[in-house]
Design a protein around this motif. Structure first.
Motif, PDB file in Angstrom:
ATOM      1  N   LEU B  15       0.870  -1.180   0.000  1.00  0.00           N
ATOM      2  CA  LEU B  15       0.000   0.000   0.000  1.00  0.00           C
ATOM      3  C   LEU B  15       0.902   1.223   0.000  1.00  0.00           C
ATOM      4  O   LEU B  15       1.662   1.442   0.947  1.00  0.00           O
ATOM      5  CB  LEU B  15      -0.904  -0.017   1.245  1.00  0.00           C
ATOM      6  CG  LEU B  15      -1.676   1.275   1.587  1.00  0.00           C
ATOM      7  CD1 LEU B  15      -2.625   1.668   0.466  1.00  0.00           C
ATOM      8  CD2 LEU B  15      -2.450   1.112   2.879  1.00  0.00           C
ATOM      9  N   ILE B  16       0.845   2.004  -1.080  1.00  0.00           N
ATOM     10  CA  ILE B  16       1.668   3.217  -1.160  1.00  0.00           C
ATOM     11  C   ILE B  16       0.757   4.431  -1.065  1.00  0.00           C
ATOM     12  O   ILE B  16      -0.232   4.523  -1.796  1.00  0.00           O
ATOM     13  CB  ILE B  16       2.446   3.284  -2.487  1.00  0.00           C
ATOM     14  CG1 ILE B  16       3.421   2.112  -2.594  1.00  0.00           C
ATOM     15  CG2 ILE B  16       3.194   4.606  -2.622  1.00  0.00           C
ATOM     16  CD1 ILE B  16       4.361   2.202  -3.781  1.00  0.00           C
ATOM     17  N   THR B  17       1.096   5.352  -0.182  1.00  0.00           N
ATOM     18  CA  THR B  17       0.281   6.560  -0.092  1.00  0.00           C
ATOM     19  C   THR B  17       1.134   7.785   0.219  1.00  0.00           C
ATOM     20  O   THR B  17       2.078   7.720   0.999  1.00  0.00           O
ATOM     21  CB  THR B  17      -0.846   6.386   0.956  1.00  0.00           C
ATOM     22  OG1 THR B  17      -1.628   7.578   0.974  1.00  0.00           O
ATOM     23  CG2 THR B  17      -0.307   6.106   2.349  1.00  0.00           C
ATOM     24  N   GLY B  18       0.810   8.878  -0.456  1.00  0.00           N
ATOM     25  CA  GLY B  18       1.549  10.115  -0.232  1.00  0.00           C
ATOM     26  C   GLY B  18       3.007  10.011  -0.612  1.00  0.00           C
ATOM     27  O   GLY B  18       3.853  10.700  -0.043  1.00  0.00           O
ATOM     28  N   SER B  19       3.316   9.151  -1.551  1.00  0.00           N
ATOM     29  CA  SER B  19       4.691   8.999  -2.029  1.00  0.00           C
ATOM     30  C   SER B  19       4.684   8.926  -3.545  1.00  0.00           C
ATOM     31  O   SER B  19       4.073   8.020  -4.115  1.00  0.00           O
ATOM     32  CB  SER B  19       5.307   7.712  -1.468  1.00  0.00           C
ATOM     33  OG  SER B  19       6.370   7.268  -2.312  1.00  0.00           O
ATOM     34  N   ASN B  20       5.345   9.886  -4.173  1.00  0.00           N
ATOM     35  CA  ASN B  20       5.527   9.840  -5.629  1.00  0.00           C
ATOM     36  C   ASN B  20       6.817   9.047  -5.850  1.00  0.00           C
ATOM     37  O   ASN B  20       7.875   9.588  -6.159  1.00  0.00           O
ATOM     38  CB  ASN B  20       5.627  11.271  -6.161  1.00  0.00           C
ATOM     39  CG  ASN B  20       5.799  11.310  -7.662  1.00  0.00           C
ATOM     40  OD1 ASN B  20       5.760  10.281  -8.333  1.00  0.00           O
ATOM     41  ND2 ASN B  20       5.993  12.504  -8.187  1.00  0.00           N
ATOM     42  N   ASN B  24      10.708  10.371  -6.470  1.00  0.00           N
ATOM     43  CA  ASN B  24      11.427  10.792  -5.268  1.00  0.00           C
ATOM     44  C   ASN B  24      12.328   9.717  -4.656  1.00  0.00           C
ATOM     45  O   ASN B  24      13.280  10.041  -3.956  1.00  0.00           O
ATOM     46  CB  ASN B  24      10.436  11.294  -4.223  1.00  0.00           C
ATOM     47  CG  ASN B  24       9.833  12.618  -4.642  1.00  0.00           C
ATOM     48  OD1 ASN B  24      10.516  13.444  -5.248  1.00  0.00           O
ATOM     49  ND2 ASN B  24       8.569  12.820  -4.373  1.00  0.00           N
ATOM     50  N   HIS B  25      11.999   8.470  -4.902  1.00  0.00           N
ATOM     51  CA  HIS B  25      12.839   7.362  -4.439  1.00  0.00           C
ATOM     52  C   HIS B  25      12.953   6.356  -5.571  1.00  0.00           C
ATOM     53  O   HIS B  25      12.458   5.222  -5.467  1.00  0.00           O
ATOM     54  CB  HIS B  25      12.235   6.715  -3.186  1.00  0.00           C
ATOM     55  CG  HIS B  25      12.124   7.658  -2.026  1.00  0.00           C
ATOM     56  ND1 HIS B  25      11.034   8.457  -1.821  1.00  0.00           N
ATOM     57  CD2 HIS B  25      13.005   7.955  -1.039  1.00  0.00           C
ATOM     58  CE1 HIS B  25      11.233   9.200  -0.749  1.00  0.00           C
ATOM     59  NE2 HIS B  25      12.427   8.919  -0.250  1.00  0.00           N
ATOM     60  N   PRO B  26      13.587   6.783  -6.672  1.00  0.00           N
ATOM     61  CA  PRO B  26      13.526   5.973  -7.899  1.00  0.00           C
ATOM     62  C   PRO B  26      14.063   4.557  -7.725  1.00  0.00           C
ATOM     63  O   PRO B  26      13.447   3.610  -8.215  1.00  0.00           O
ATOM     64  CB  PRO B  26      14.399   6.759  -8.885  1.00  0.00           C
ATOM     65  CG  PRO B  26      14.525   8.129  -8.330  1.00  0.00           C
ATOM     66  CD  PRO B  26      14.372   8.011  -6.847  1.00  0.00           C
ATOM     67  N   ARG B 178      12.385   8.238   3.638  1.00  0.00           N
ATOM     68  CA  ARG B 178      13.030   9.494   4.006  1.00  0.00           C
ATOM     69  C   ARG B 178      13.585  10.159   2.767  1.00  0.00           C
ATOM     70  O   ARG B 178      14.194   9.521   1.931  1.00  0.00           O
ATOM     71  CB  ARG B 178      14.130   9.253   5.039  1.00  0.00           C
ATOM     72  CG  ARG B 178      13.756   8.291   6.148  1.00  0.00           C
ATOM     73  CD  ARG B 178      12.924   8.821   7.304  1.00  0.00           C
ATOM     74  NE  ARG B 178      12.973  10.186   7.646  1.00  0.00           N
ATOM     75  CZ  ARG B 178      13.024  10.643   8.902  1.00  0.00           C
ATOM     76  NH1 ARG B 178      13.146   9.830   9.902  1.00  0.00           N
ATOM     77  NH2 ARG B 178      12.960  11.915   9.151  1.00  0.00           N
ATOM     78  N   GLY B 179      13.350  11.477   2.696  1.00  0.00           N
ATOM     79  CA  GLY B 179      13.620  12.191   1.452  1.00  0.00           C
ATOM     80  C   GLY B 179      15.006  12.775   1.315  1.00  0.00           C
ATOM     81  O   GLY B 179      15.371  13.254   0.253  1.00  0.00           O
TER      82      GLY B 179
END
Lengths: 377, 528
Positions: B15-20, B24-26, B178-179
Motif C-alpha cells: 500500500l503506497i500513499t503520499g509517495s511519488n 522521489n525514491h527511484p 526518508r527524502g
C-alpha cells in the motif's frame, strides 16, 4: 541435500538446488564460465552463446546460463569443442561493428581503412571509448581471437547523441540484450526493447525514437549493464579511461535510499559515477541524479572562502577572522539575550558525526535545545 | 522504516500513499515495480495525483487533499465489520481496540466517500485486499506527513498495520521513505529540540548526567527547545535573535516564504554554513564554506536505518572545511575544546553514549551497512523493528477522528494546490541545478493541471498562468497533464524563481510541528 542433486563440472562433483542453472552452480563454485548477455537477477536468454558448455550425451553445446543443472550431468566448461565455438562467436561479434580495439587484428591495409572509417563515425581520433573496460575485448584477449577473419559489417544505424546523458552507439552494439533486461526487469521502466529482425535487429525506444522522446528516465542502468561501448555516459566518453581512475566507494547524497556508489576519480576530479553491484541497498542500480547529477561537486560556484558581510557586501576573510567573529557575536548574544535567543539548524545533508557535533555544540556550549533540522520540510 | 528495502519484495500486498515513489525514491521504486510486475505482488496506491507508480497498481484510490484519516478509518471500518483483522495479534500485541472500533464506527464507505471522494466500493475492495495479505507493507512519504493532521495520519497507518498484524513481521511494516540522504541520521544524532542522540530525552536527568559526564560540561538545558517551524515565528516577533543554519535553504523550502523572509531579515545575526551561496546564505552576516559529501569521511543513515560509510574522494575547493571542524573551531573560541582526530573518533564517542549505535564501528560497516538498533559490537543489527514487542510493550491503537485541512477552497480561492519534487531536480536545486543535463530536461517551474481545469480557466499548454493564494502569487508555465485530477493543481517547489512556497500555508501539525505544505487554496488566472 538428496543424492539426486549432484552435477560433475570439469571432473569435480557439486551439489545443486533444483532450478539452479549450470552457470549458477559453476559461479558459486568458483568455476569461471564467461558470459556477455547474462544479467544477474534477470531471466536468462542464452542470446550470446558465449557461455556454451559441453554436456555429455547432449547433441549440441548447451547455453549454461539457461540450462538447469541436472542430476548426474557431466559438464566440461573449457573443452576444445567449447573453446572453438567460443572463438567463433567472438570472431563474429568482433567483426559485427566498430570494435576498433587493437584485438581486431592488424593485417595492414584493411586495418588502416577500418580505423579511418570508425574514426569518422566516432568523430574522434581515439580508440573505442571503452577500450580496456570491455567484456568483449576481455574475451578476445582470453581466447586470443582477432576479428579480421571476417569482413567488418557496415554500420546500419547512426549514433544517437541528442540527449544530455547517454550516447547510444549502435555500431558497437552486439545485441546481447542486457540493456533491455536492465530496463525491463531491473528498473522496470519499460523504455527499450528489441526492434526489427535478423541482421536489422536494433535496440529501440518507443517505436525507434531517441531516448529523450521515450519513457526513458535516464537512470543509466542500461549504461552500467552494457558490456561493450554501445552505451556510454556522454560526458565521460573519451574523458574516462578506466586505468587512469581510482574508484572510491561512498553513499549517494540525494534521497534517503542510501545507494552505494563508486566515484571514479582522476586528478582530484570525479569523472563518472557507477552503482556498486551485489551490495544492499541498491545492488548496482542508481537514478538519474545519483548517476549524472554530480557536477555540483566541481562547480565554479562553490563557496571557497569564509565571507563576512560588511556594509551589505560580502568580503572574503580568513578562517581565523571568520571564526573569531562568529564566536564573539554568539557569545555576545548569549550574554545579552540568553541562550534561548539562539537557534541552530543541523542538517539532513551532512554526516552523522557532524550532526552529533552540531547538537553537542548547541547544547553543551550555547546551552540551548533550540536545535532542529529540515526533516519537516 | 520498520522494515527494510529488500523486504519490499517479500510483501504480498503493498500500500503506497503520499509517495511519488518513482520520482522521489527511484531506486526504491524499482523494488516495488519488480514485485508488482514480475512477482505478482498486489498494490494499492492512494494519492491525489495519477502518478507513475499508480499505473503499476491494481487499484488507484484518489482522495481529496488532506482527507487521509478518513479513508484509513474507512478501511479499518470495513476490516473490522467484515472480521478481516488479525484477532490474535490485536489481542496479544495491542491495546485500545475497543476505542478504535468505536472511533471508526461512523466511517462507513458512504461517509468516507462523502469526505474523500473515493467511491465506497473502492474503500471496501482496498480494505479486503490489504487485510488479505499475509505480509502487507505500507510505504508512505511527505504526502502523509505534511498536513496539520500529519501525526494523526501516521498513527492511522500504524493502526491499520497493527490491526492486520503487519508490524514486526518480514515483508510488512509501516515504512516512511526518508527524502534526504541523512535525515534519518540527523534525527538519530539529536538534531532535534527534545532529544540527544539515540532519542534520549533532554528532560531525562540520567540522560543529561551521562552527556555532562562524557562531554565534560555542566548545566545542560533541561527543557525541549524550539522546532524550526517555531523558530521562524520567534524570529519574526524578535525573541529569537540569531540563527546558525547548516546545509539548508529555508528561503526556498519553508512554507509561506514571504513571511519566512521577513523573519530571517529580522534576525540580529545569521550564520550560514553551506557549499553554495544559496538564497538563504545571501541573507547571512557570515557565510562559512563547507565540504560536500565527496570531500569527507563519515556516515549517513538511510531510510531503513542502515548506517553506511561516506568516503573522501576529492579535495574540497579553496579553503572549504568539514562541517564538524568548523563547529569545533567556534566551540574552542567560546572556551570549549572539542578535539577529534577524525570522523571515526567522533563515531566512537557516539557509540559510547548512544545505545542504538553502540555496536557501530567503521570497521564493521566497511563493506555493508548495519541497521540500528545495534547495541554492541557482537550484535548483527536489527532489520525488522517490533518483532516480539513494541518499545513500550503493547502497541497502542489510537482512536482518531478526521479533521479537515487548515485551508479549504472557497469562492475566492476555488482550486486546491499541492506541491512536491520532480525526478530531475532535488529540493531547492542548489545541487541538481549545477548539472546542465538535468536543467535541460527540467528547466523551470510549471503548474500541472487537468485538461478540464485548463479549459475552464482559458489556459493553454505552455501558456503562462498566475497562481495566487492568500499569502502570495507567482507565475508559472501551464502543463496540461493526465496526472492531474480536476480541481487540484500541482507545482514543484524546487524553483526559487517561481517559488511554490510563496503560496503554501504555514499551519502546523500541533505535535510534530510540520507545516501543511501539501494543501492550500489558490486561484488561477491567465498571466497578463
Amino acid at each position: 541435500m538428496t543424492a539426486e542433486n549432484k552435477i560433475i563440472i570439469n571432473g569435480n562433483e557439486f551439489d545443486f538446488d533444483p532450478g539452479e542453472t549450470i552457470l549458477e552452480v559453476a559461479r558459486r563454485s568458483n568455476i569461471d564460465i564467461p558470459t556477455l548477455c547474462h544479467l544477474k537477477g534477470a531471466t536468462g536468454t542464452g542470446a550470446c552463446r558465449v557461455c556454451l558448455v559441453e554436456v555429455e550425451r547432449a547433441r549440441s553445446l548447451v547455453a549454461s546460463c539457461v540450462a538447469p543443472a541436472g542430476n548426474g550431468m557431466v559438464v566440461q566448461t573449457e573443452s576444445s569443442k567449447v573453446i572453438e565455438s567460443r572463438k567463433m562467436i567472438i570472431r563474429l561479434l568482433l567483426s559485427s561493428g566498430n570494435h576498433n580495439c587493437a584485438v581486431r587484428g592488424s593485417d595492414g591495409k584493411d586495418w588502416t581503412q577500418f580505423q579511418l572509417n570508425v574514426q569518422q563515425d566516432d568523430d574522434s581520433s581515439e580508440l573505442c571509448p571503452v577500450w580496456g573496460d570491455c567484456r568483449l575485448q576481455d574475451l578476445a584477449y582470453r581466447y586470443q581471437v582477432s576479428g579480421d577473419q571476417f569482413p567488418a559489417t557496415e554500420t546500419r544505424y547512426p549514433m544517437e547523441t541528442v540527449n544530455p546523458f547517454i550516447v547510444r552507439d549502435f555500431s558497437r552494439c552486439i545485441n546481447c540484450g542486457r540493456c533491455v533486461q536492465a530496463c525491463n526487469e531491473v528498473q522496470v521502466n519499460k523504455a527499450i526493447s528489441f526492434g526489427y529482425r535478423g541482421a536489422a535487429t536494433k535496440i529501440i525506444a518507443a517505436g525507434d525514437r531517441p531516448y529523450a522522446d521515450s519513457d526513458c528516465v535516464f537512470c543509466g542502468e542500461c549504461v552500467q549493464a552494457c558490456p561493450v561501448g554501445a552505451l556510454v555516459e556522454r560526458d565521460a566518453r573519451y574523458q574516462y579511461r578506466q586505468w587512469e581512475h581510482e574508484k572510491v566507494r561512498t553513499t549517494c547524497s540525494y534521497c534517503g535510499v542510501g545507494c552505494q556508489l563508486y566515484l571514479h576519480v582522476k586528478d582530484n576530479k570525479v569523472s563518472k559515477v557507477t552503482g556498486v553491484e551485489d551490495v544492499a541497498p541498491n545492488y548496482g542500480s542508481l537514478c538519474v541524479k545519483g548517476r549524472f547529477g554530480f557536477d555540483f561537486i566541481h562547480s565554479q560556484d562553490r563557496l571557497k572562502t569564509p565571507l563576512i558581510k560588511k556594509l551589505g557586501v560580502f568580503k572574503e576573510v580568513s578562517w581565523d577572522e571568520a571564526l573569531d567573529f562568529v564566536a564573539e557575536k554568539l557569545s555576545g548574544i548569549k550574554a545579552e539575550h540568553g541562550s534561548e535567543s539562539i537557534g541552530v539548524l543541523a542538517s539532513a545533508r551532512v554526516t552523522n558525526e557532524e550532526n552529533y557535533i552540531i547538537q553537542k555544540f548547541a547544547r553543551g556550549v550555547l546551552k540551548t535545545n533550540n536545535v532542529d533540522h529540515c526533516a519537516r520540510l | 522504516m520498520t522494515n527494510t528495502i529488500d523486504e519490499i519484495g517479500k510483501a504480498d500486498v503493498i500500500l503506497i500513499t503520499g509517495s511519488n515513489t518513482t520520482e522521489n525514491h527511484p531506486v526504491l521504486s524499482s523494488f516495488v515495480k519488480r514485485a508488482v510486475s514480475l512477482n505478482g505482488t498486489k498494490m494499492i496506491v492512494v494519492d491525489p495525483r495519477r502518478i507513475k507508480i499508480a499505473t503499476f497498481a491494481d487499484m488507484w484510490l484518489r482522495p481529496n487533499l488532506g482527507t487521509d484519516v478518513a479513508w484509513i478509518n474507512g478501511l479499518m471500518h470495513v476490516i473490522i465489520k467484515e472480521n478481516l483483522y488479525d484477532t490474535e495479534y490485536v489481542e496479544s500485541r495491542t491495546e485500545g481496540f475497543e476505542e478504535l472500533k468505536q472511533a471508526v464506527e461512523k466511517f462507513t464507505p458512504d461517509f468516507v466517500e462523502s469526505i474523500t471522494g473515493i467511491p465506497g466500493e473502492q474503500i471496501e475492495a482496498a480494505a479486503r485486499m490489504y487485510a488479505g495479505a499475509k505480509a502487507g507493507s505500507i510505504l508512505y512519504c511527505m504526502g502523509i506527513t505534511q498536513h496539520i493532521s500529519g501525526t494523526d495520519n501516521v498513527k492511522s497507518l500504524a493502526n491499520l498495520a497493527m490491526l492486520c498484524g503487519n508490524v514486526g513481521i518480514e515483508g510488512g511494516g509501516v515504512n516512511p521513505l526518508r527524502g534526504q540522504n541523512n535525515v534519518q541520521g540527523a534525527c538519530d544524532m539529536g538534531g532535534l529540540p527534545n532529544v540527544f542522540s539515540g532519542y534520549q530525552s533532554v528532560t531525562d536527568l540520567a540522560a543529561r548526567q551521562k552527556m555532562e559526564e562524557v562531554w565534560n560540561v555542566s548545566d545542560l538545558p533541561d527543557q525541549p527547545g524550539l522546532k524550526v517551524t517555531d523558530m521562524i515565528p520567534k524570529a519574526h516577533d524578535g525573541s529569537l535573535k540569531s540563527l546558525y543554519i547548516i546545509g539548508e535553504n529555508p528561503l526556498v523550502s519553508d512554507p509561506d516564504l514571504n513571511h519566512a523572509e521577513k523573519s530571517i531579515d529580522n534576525l540580529k545575526f545569521l550564520v550560514v554554513q553551506d557549499i553554495f551561496l544559496t538564497e538563504t546564505a545571501q541573507k547571512a552576516d557570515v557565510v562559512l564554506p563547507s565540504c560536500c559529501y565527496a570531500e569527507k569521511d563519515g556516515t549517513f543513515t538511510n531510510t531503513d536505518r542502515r548506517v553506511q560509510m561516506v568516503r573522501k574522494a576529492v579535495n574540497p575547493p579553496g579553503e572549504a572545511r568539514e562541517d564538524w571542524k568548523i563547529i569545533c573551531g567556534i566551540a574552542a573560541r567560546m572556551g570549549y575544546e572539542m578535539n577529534y582526530e577524525n570522523s571515526e573518533a567522533i563515531m566512537k564517542e557516539i557509540a559510547q553514549i548512544t545505545p542504538s549505535y553502540g555496536g557501530i564501528t567503521y570497521d564493521r560497516i566497511r563493506h555493508e551497512g548495519i541497521h540500528w538498533p545495534c547495541p554492541n559490537t557482537e550484535h548483527p543489527g536489527t532489520p525488522i523493528l517490533h518483532i516480539d514487542r513494541f518499545t513500550r510493550g503493547k502497541g497502542v491503537l489510537h482512536a482518531i477522528d478526521y479533521i479537515p485541512p487548515a485551508e479549504t477552497i472557497d469562492d475566492e480561492y476555488p482550486m486546491y494546490l499541492t506541491t512536491g519534487r520532480l525526478l530531475f531536480q532535488y529540493h531547492t536545486g542548489t545541487m541538481t541545478m549545477k548539472t546542465v543535463g538535468l536543467n535541460e530536461i527540467a528547466p523551470e517551474s510549471f503548474v500541472e493541471m487537468s485538461p478540464a481545469d485548463a479549459a475552464n480557466h482559458g489556459l493553454e499548454d505552455g501558456s503562462m498562468a498566475e497562481i495566487a493564494s492568500r499569502r502570495g502569487r507567482i507565475s508559472a508555465k501551464v502543463k496540461i497533464s493526465l496526472k492531474a485530477v480536476d480541481g487540484t493543481v500541482f507545482i514543484p517547489f524546487h524553483y526559487a524563481q517561481a517559488a511554490a512556497n510563496k503560496l503554501t500555508h504555514a499551519a502546523l501539525d500541533p505535535v510534530s510541528g510540520i507545516p501543511e505544505l501539501k494543501v492550500c487554496a489558490v486561484k488561477l488566472t491567465k498571466a497578463a
